[in-house]
Scaffold this motif. Structure first.
Motif, PDB file in Angstrom:
ATOM      1  N   VAL A 183     -18.066  11.660 -28.871  1.00 49.58           N
ATOM      2  CA  VAL A 183     -19.180  12.106 -29.203  1.00 49.58           C
ATOM      3  C   VAL A 183     -19.002  11.952 -30.156  1.00 49.58           C
ATOM      4  O   VAL A 183     -19.288  13.131 -31.510  1.00 49.58           O
ATOM      5  N   ARG A 197     -21.415  12.470 -34.046  1.00 50.76           N
ATOM      6  CA  ARG A 197     -21.302  12.684 -35.045  1.00 50.76           C
ATOM      7  C   ARG A 197     -20.886  13.077 -36.581  1.00 50.76           C
ATOM      8  O   ARG A 197     -21.924  12.996 -37.412  1.00 50.76           O
ATOM      9  N   TYR A 246     -26.247   8.835 -27.119  1.00 47.99           N
ATOM     10  CA  TYR A 246     -26.020   9.988 -28.422  1.00 47.99           C
ATOM     11  C   TYR A 246     -27.544   9.435 -29.112  1.00 47.99           C
ATOM     12  O   TYR A 246     -27.445   9.117 -29.893  1.00 47.99           O
ATOM     13  N   MET A 301     -25.577  13.301 -22.657  1.00 49.57           N
ATOM     14  CA  MET A 301     -24.925  12.875 -23.018  1.00 49.57           C
ATOM     15  C   MET A 301     -23.915  11.761 -21.450  1.00 49.57           C
ATOM     16  O   MET A 301     -23.619  13.311 -20.550  1.00 49.57           O
ATOM     17  N   GLN A 313     -18.180  10.024 -22.934  1.00 49.85           N
ATOM     18  CA  GLN A 313     -18.592   9.693 -24.400  1.00 49.85           C
ATOM     19  C   GLN A 313     -18.829  11.507 -25.074  1.00 49.85           C
ATOM     20  O   GLN A 313     -17.888  11.758 -25.762  1.00 49.85           O
TER      21      GLN A 313
END
Length: 252
Positions: free
Chosen positions: A5, A9, A45, A64, A68
């Protein structure tokens, strides 16, 4: 294999990731122009795109998968994200109206079970929208972006995947015709790339967007995911889950 994740991001915080988000958001909004009063779930995501619905949807949730990882979203208010087992979603049956799946189908190790859970929680008139890399697109060949990770799909493969898991495909759309270049000139001309590519070269898109509805008549008790004891996330009509939870606790 699931992408971390934090890597997702970081990609969306770059100029290239921001451009990709804008191009995909446009197509999502075209397919789902109005979600007023609906319960919207993002799986995988999906937070870069859930902001489209936050103001008009009755409730917006971001699930989520545990492999992940999870991050706080949205930044300006209390978190609406939850870390989940993607094969055992903490929601009642028929509890959501829209499910947006991003960065999940191409990564899931138990894809069939995940889609059966989506089928379970989706309402009878609900819709699911899957965003997945195009196997013949340039983005799927570039591992420096999340769209170059996992398994890319063709429209025929997506159609078979959905039908095998009791969904009926309704619409197929495309996005990300612009090359995955960090050139400011190319990123600045992204709208032109999208317009030309969408009209004349649909097969060269970076991602497919496939909308589907559930096949109610195709339900097979032996094929659905076995029921488990779940800690359910309540989706009230008027009050927030936090408010209801506090009221119940005070009565005890």
């Amino acid at each position: 294999m699931w992408m971390d994740v934090v890597d997702l991001r970081d990609f969306y915080s770059t100029p290239l990731g921001g451009m990709a988000r804008r191009m995909i958001r446009r197509r999502i909004r075209t397919l789902w122009p109005d979600c007023k009063g609906m319960k919207v779930l993002g799986l995988g995501y999906a937070t870069p795109y859930l902001g489209l619905f936050k103001s008009d949807a009755e409730r917006t949730l971001a699930f989520m998968p545990s492999p992940q990882g999870v991050l706080h979203w949205p930044n300006e208010s209390r978190s609406l994200t939850t870390l989940v087992d993607e094969t055992d979603l903490p929601l009642p049956d028929l509890s959501v109206d829209r499910v947006l799946i991003v960065h999940a189908v191409e990564c899931a190790e138990q894809l069939r079970n995940m889609l059966r859970e989506v089928w379970r929680v989706l309402s009878g008139s609900g819709r699911v929208l899957i965003v997945v890399p195009n196997r013949s697109g340039v983005w799927a060949r570039m591992e420096r972006t999340p769209f170059g990770m996992g398994r890319p799909y063709s429209p025929r493969q997506l159609n078979s995947l959905l039908r095998d898991n009791m969904f009926t495909p309704l619409h197929v759309d495309q996005a990300l015709f612009v090359p995955p270049s960090k050139s400011r000139m190319i990123m600045g001309s992204a709208p032109a790339w999208e317009k030309i590519g969408h009209r004349f070269f649909p097969g060269f898109a970076g991602v497919w967007l496939v909308e589907a509805t559930k096949q109610i008549y195709a339900a097979n008790p032996e094929a659905t995911v076995k029921s488990k004891r779940r800690n359910l996330v309540s989706l009230p009509q008027r009050q927030s889950w936090t408010t209801n939870h506090r009221q119940k606790s005070s009565k005890r």
